[in-house]
Design a protein around this motif. Sequence first.
Motif, mmCIF file in Angstrom:
data_model
loop_
_atom_site.group_PDB
_atom_site.id
_atom_site.type_symbol
_atom_site.label_atom_id
_atom_site.label_comp_id
_atom_site.label_asym_id
_atom_site.label_seq_id
_atom_site.Cartn_x
_atom_site.Cartn_y
_atom_site.Cartn_z
ATOM 1 N N LEU A 1 -4.145 -0.056 -2.087
ATOM 2 C CA LEU A 1 -4.823 -0.770 -1.001
ATOM 3 C C LEU A 1 -3.920 -0.856 0.226
ATOM 4 O O LEU A 1 -4.362 -0.610 1.353
ATOM 5 N N ALA A 2 -2.645 -1.191 0.029
ATOM 6 C CA ALA A 2 -1.722 -1.305 1.162
ATOM 7 C C ALA A 2 -1.546 0.035 1.859
ATOM 8 O O ALA A 2 -1.568 0.121 3.098
ATOM 9 N N GLY A 3 -1.379 1.110 1.095
ATOM 10 C CA GLY A 3 -1.196 2.428 1.693
ATOM 11 C C GLY A 3 -2.407 2.894 2.468
ATOM 12 O O GLY A 3 -2.291 3.419 3.588
ATOM 13 N N LEU A 4 -3.593 2.716 1.895
ATOM 14 C CA LEU A 4 -4.820 3.128 2.587
ATOM 15 C C LEU A 4 -5.064 2.280 3.825
ATOM 16 O O LEU A 4 -5.536 2.790 4.858
ATOM 17 N N ALA A 5 -4.764 0.981 3.738
ATOM 18 C CA ALA A 5 -4.949 0.113 4.908
ATOM 19 C C ALA A 5 -4.015 0.520 6.041
ATOM 20 O O ALA A 5 -4.412 0.553 7.212
ATOM 21 N N LEU A 6 -2.760 0.837 5.710
ATOM 22 C CA LEU A 6 -1.837 1.280 6.756
ATOM 23 C C LEU A 6 -2.307 2.586 7.384
ATOM 24 O O LEU A 6 -2.115 2.826 8.579
ATOM 25 N N ALA A 7 -2.953 3.424 6.588
ATOM 26 C CA ALA A 7 -3.410 4.722 7.099
ATOM 27 C C ALA A 7 -4.480 4.581 8.179
ATOM 28 O O ALA A 7 -4.592 5.451 9.049
ATOM 29 N N VAL A 8 -5.262 3.502 8.143
ATOM 30 C CA VAL A 8 -6.390 3.389 9.079
ATOM 31 C C VAL A 8 -6.143 2.424 10.230
ATOM 32 O O VAL A 8 -6.989 2.311 11.115
ATOM 33 N N SER B 1 -3.405 -7.355 -15.364
ATOM 34 C CA SER B 1 -4.222 -7.541 -16.561
ATOM 35 C C SER B 1 -5.513 -8.252 -16.186
ATOM 36 O O SER B 1 -5.661 -8.791 -15.109
ATOM 37 N N GLY B 2 -6.443 -8.241 -17.103
ATOM 38 C CA GLY B 2 -7.712 -8.898 -16.866
ATOM 39 C C GLY B 2 -8.858 -8.080 -17.422
ATOM 40 O O GLY B 2 -8.691 -6.940 -17.860
ATOM 41 N N ALA B 3 -10.030 -8.655 -17.431
ATOM 42 C CA ALA B 3 -11.204 -7.976 -17.968
ATOM 43 C C ALA B 3 -11.535 -6.745 -17.144
ATOM 44 O O ALA B 3 -11.208 -6.651 -15.954
ATOM 45 N N ALA B 4 -12.199 -5.776 -17.782
ATOM 46 C CA ALA B 4 -12.551 -4.525 -17.101
ATOM 47 C C ALA B 4 -13.448 -4.795 -15.900
ATOM 48 O O ALA B 4 -13.320 -4.139 -14.860
ATOM 49 N N VAL B 5 -14.337 -5.762 -16.031
ATOM 50 C CA VAL B 5 -15.234 -6.084 -14.923
ATOM 51 C C VAL B 5 -14.435 -6.588 -13.731
ATOM 52 O O VAL B 5 -14.691 -6.202 -12.582
ATOM 53 N N ARG B 6 -13.450 -7.415 -14.011
ATOM 54 C CA ARG B 6 -12.644 -7.956 -12.917
ATOM 55 C C ARG B 6 -11.790 -6.879 -12.278
ATOM 56 O O ARG B 6 -11.596 -6.852 -11.064
ATOM 57 N N ARG B 7 -11.255 -5.970 -13.096
ATOM 58 C CA ARG B 7 -10.483 -4.869 -12.532
ATOM 59 C C ARG B 7 -11.368 -3.964 -11.690
ATOM 60 O O ARG B 7 -10.948 -3.462 -10.646
ATOM 61 N N GLY B 8 -12.602 -3.747 -12.164
ATOM 62 C CA GLY B 8 -13.537 -2.965 -11.363
ATOM 63 C C GLY B 8 -13.846 -3.632 -10.035
ATOM 64 O O GLY B 8 -13.957 -2.964 -8.999
ATOM 65 N N LEU B 9 -13.961 -4.956 -10.061
ATOM 66 C CA LEU B 9 -14.167 -5.703 -8.827
ATOM 67 C C LEU B 9 -13.005 -5.478 -7.868
ATOM 68 O O LEU B 9 -13.198 -5.366 -6.652
ATOM 69 N N GLY B 10 -11.808 -5.372 -8.436
ATOM 70 C CA GLY B 10 -10.640 -5.138 -7.594
ATOM 71 C C GLY B 10 -10.747 -3.835 -6.814
ATOM 72 O O GLY B 10 -10.429 -3.790 -5.625
ATOM 73 N N TRP B 11 -11.211 -2.778 -7.450
ATOM 74 C CA TRP B 11 -11.346 -1.491 -6.749
ATOM 75 C C TRP B 11 -12.456 -1.535 -5.712
ATOM 76 O O TRP B 11 -12.382 -0.871 -4.674
ATOM 77 N N VAL B 12 -13.480 -2.316 -6.009
ATOM 78 C CA VAL B 12 -14.526 -2.508 -4.996
ATOM 79 C C VAL B 12 -13.935 -3.217 -3.776
ATOM 80 O O VAL B 12 -14.234 -2.856 -2.622
ATOM 81 N N LEU B 13 -13.107 -4.220 -4.034
ATOM 82 C CA LEU B 13 -12.451 -4.924 -2.929
ATOM 83 C C LEU B 13 -11.532 -3.998 -2.148
ATOM 84 O O LEU B 13 -11.413 -4.100 -0.919
ATOM 85 N N VAL B 14 -10.851 -3.079 -2.839
ATOM 86 C CA VAL B 14 -9.988 -2.108 -2.156
ATOM 87 C C VAL B 14 -10.803 -1.287 -1.172
ATOM 88 O O VAL B 14 -10.446 -1.144 0.007
ATOM 89 N N ALA B 15 -11.920 -0.724 -1.660
ATOM 90 C CA ALA B 15 -12.757 0.109 -0.797
ATOM 91 C C ALA B 15 -13.325 -0.696 0.363
ATOM 92 O O ALA B 15 -13.342 -0.231 1.518
ATOM 93 N N ALA B 16 -13.774 -1.913 0.081
ATOM 94 C CA ALA B 16 -14.371 -2.737 1.139
ATOM 95 C C ALA B 16 -13.334 -3.140 2.183
ATOM 96 O O ALA B 16 -13.616 -3.140 3.388
ATOM 97 N N THR B 17 -12.124 -3.472 1.742
ATOM 98 C CA THR B 17 -11.081 -3.884 2.679
ATOM 99 C C THR B 17 -10.663 -2.733 3.581
ATOM 100 O O THR B 17 -10.518 -2.901 4.798
ATOM 101 N N VAL B 18 -10.467 -1.553 2.997
ATOM 102 C CA VAL B 18 -10.081 -0.389 3.801
ATOM 103 C C VAL B 18 -11.181 -0.055 4.799
ATOM 104 O O VAL B 18 -10.904 0.233 5.975
ATOM 105 N N ALA B 19 -12.431 -0.113 4.346
ATOM 106 C CA ALA B 19 -13.545 0.171 5.252
ATOM 107 C C ALA B 19 -13.614 -0.863 6.375
ATOM 108 O O ALA B 19 -13.847 -0.523 7.540
ATOM 109 N N GLY B 20 -13.386 -2.136 6.028
ATOM 110 C CA GLY B 20 -13.440 -3.182 7.043
ATOM 111 C C GLY B 20 -12.336 -3.052 8.075
ATOM 112 O O GLY B 20 -12.580 -3.152 9.286
#
Length: 615
Positions: free
Chosen positions: A218-225, A433-452
């Motif tokens: 997330l940090a690397g992609l955010a710096l890229a944009v 660590s954490g449930a798979a659903v929560r980890r999946g939410l994390g990647w959604v947040l990564v994509a949304a943050t970079v897009a924002g």
Amino acid sequence: MSVHSSPPHGGGHPDAPGGPDPYAGQGAYTGRGAYAGQGGYADPGQGPYAGPGAYAAPGQYADAGQYADPGMYPGQRDTYAAEPVAPEPVAPEPPADEPGEAEPDSSKGGRLVAVVTFLLPTALAFAMALRGIGTRQLWRDEHATWWAAHLSLHDLSLLIRSIDVVFTPYYVFMHLWISVAGDSPTAMRIPGAVAMAAAAGLLALLGRQLFTTQTGILAGLALAVVPITTRYGQEIRPYSFAVAAVLLSTLLLARALDKPSFKVWVAYTLSVPLIGWSHLASLAVLGAHLAMIVIARRSGDKIVSWAYAAAVTLGMCFVIPMAVSGSGQSGQIAWNQPTFKNLLEFPRDLFGSWDVAVPVMGLGAFGLVFAGRWALPLAAWILLPPVVTYVTADQLHLFLARYLLFTAPAWVLLAAVAVSRLAGPVAGAKAGSGAAVRRGLGWVLVAATVAGIGFQSLPAIRETRQNPWGEPDYRGAARIIEAEQRKGDGIAFSGVMGERRGMDYELRDDAGRPRDSLMYRTPQEMGSFGALECPQPAKCLAKAERLWVVSTTLDGQPYSGMPKESATAIQKGFRVVKTRKLKYLQLLLLERKPDATVDDSSDEKDDAGKRKVHT
């Protein structure tokens, strides 16, 4: 578990009272002093175990599964002791989460994950910097880089004796690069684009090292944009190299603290001069490095402080001579006198726009709360350099956003920590660590943050691909001159915007370009970026029948930016034929007046106007 804890042996700690016996079940003696059952001593006559591997008689082994002959030992019953079962190794209870503890390696993945973590942000950042990289004109500072890098090494050595010695490594590198790739805007900007792209990838690796893989990406992609990646990835100056050097050095130090080795410490030592060679102001990051060392020492590492002191001392030996030489050239940046308004506008200048600075720095402030043991080093990274350079601005003149560009990645990393925390711990033993659903939410947040962040950055990115505000249109002036020039034309300059360098660059490939009529001593002879103007302008202008005047004055008076003697000689001997208004520039074409007296006594042997400015 702390990285300094002793590793468990055989599933437990053998020295711990009451801990599982690591040797249970490995064969016991039936006689005195032999293990029987759960590790106790069996006395004769108490039915010792004589199972597999036990002594049945002196010098003999009992067959597996056989009972010992009851007649051989007095008092032994016609029974056998049940074979003890070795207890299953019990893993020690994990300690409570330690704030700031690095993510376990198992949850970070292997080398393939590390490669992907580096390449994704690097590719995106390079694509952002590459788009339109040759469209924008060079501006004053870029003209200075071209000027210095285009000189011969001998002339460059004369230049750095009087000015810009702190940029010597960069100028030498660019000299070698230009000799291979050429001096077009695209060619000269490629190294900066590569350095800025590498910085995004290094930030991702650093985030992965300190926190989680998700945080790093997330940090690397955010710096890229963010706009600064495009802005300084398309600039022929060393600021992108400074960002990359700071991130590389910090990453190496983090790895040296995590898994110390001689090779990593040597690499860190070599990275210290890279920071200073790219820009002296970037050495302020060593304050953050010192904070990392203090934390490691408090955790029980008594050697790390000595290793750090040796690395920094040795590394600085390659920087101090250059810094001492540059201290006598500080007058070059004496114009930089920041005010309190500049301090308030620093976030905008650092990130390229308020639309990006506010969300990134706001999230970064929250990220400090969840950064664990890395909060102090990151706080020192983002706050110490601007505070110190602002307080010492009257003496050092280093408080400038582009000089402190290396602090921006730390803000981006902290913002990534804040966002990633929503999907689970980013620090401590349970990081990632954490449930798979929560980890999946994390990647959604990564994509949304970079897009924002990318969306917020679009207006500023478009602006970075245009000519900088206030920079004259030298390219447009050069095209007019090339289209309308005649053999024997002269050219003169008025203003303080590096007009001679700008026009010399834009006309560099024009063999018939106008002669620099008022140049008396070349910049090479002066050991400077500027030439010496002719002390007798009337004589120097004697050979010109037509004269082009490039003026960047802001008062609308085309001759107000040149020496009074030169302005008088031009007005006395020439009349204006054409005037072209360009962006922040006036281009005048003058012809000699029919009744003007021509003094043709100029010394042909020492006519600087006929010599090429660059050798």
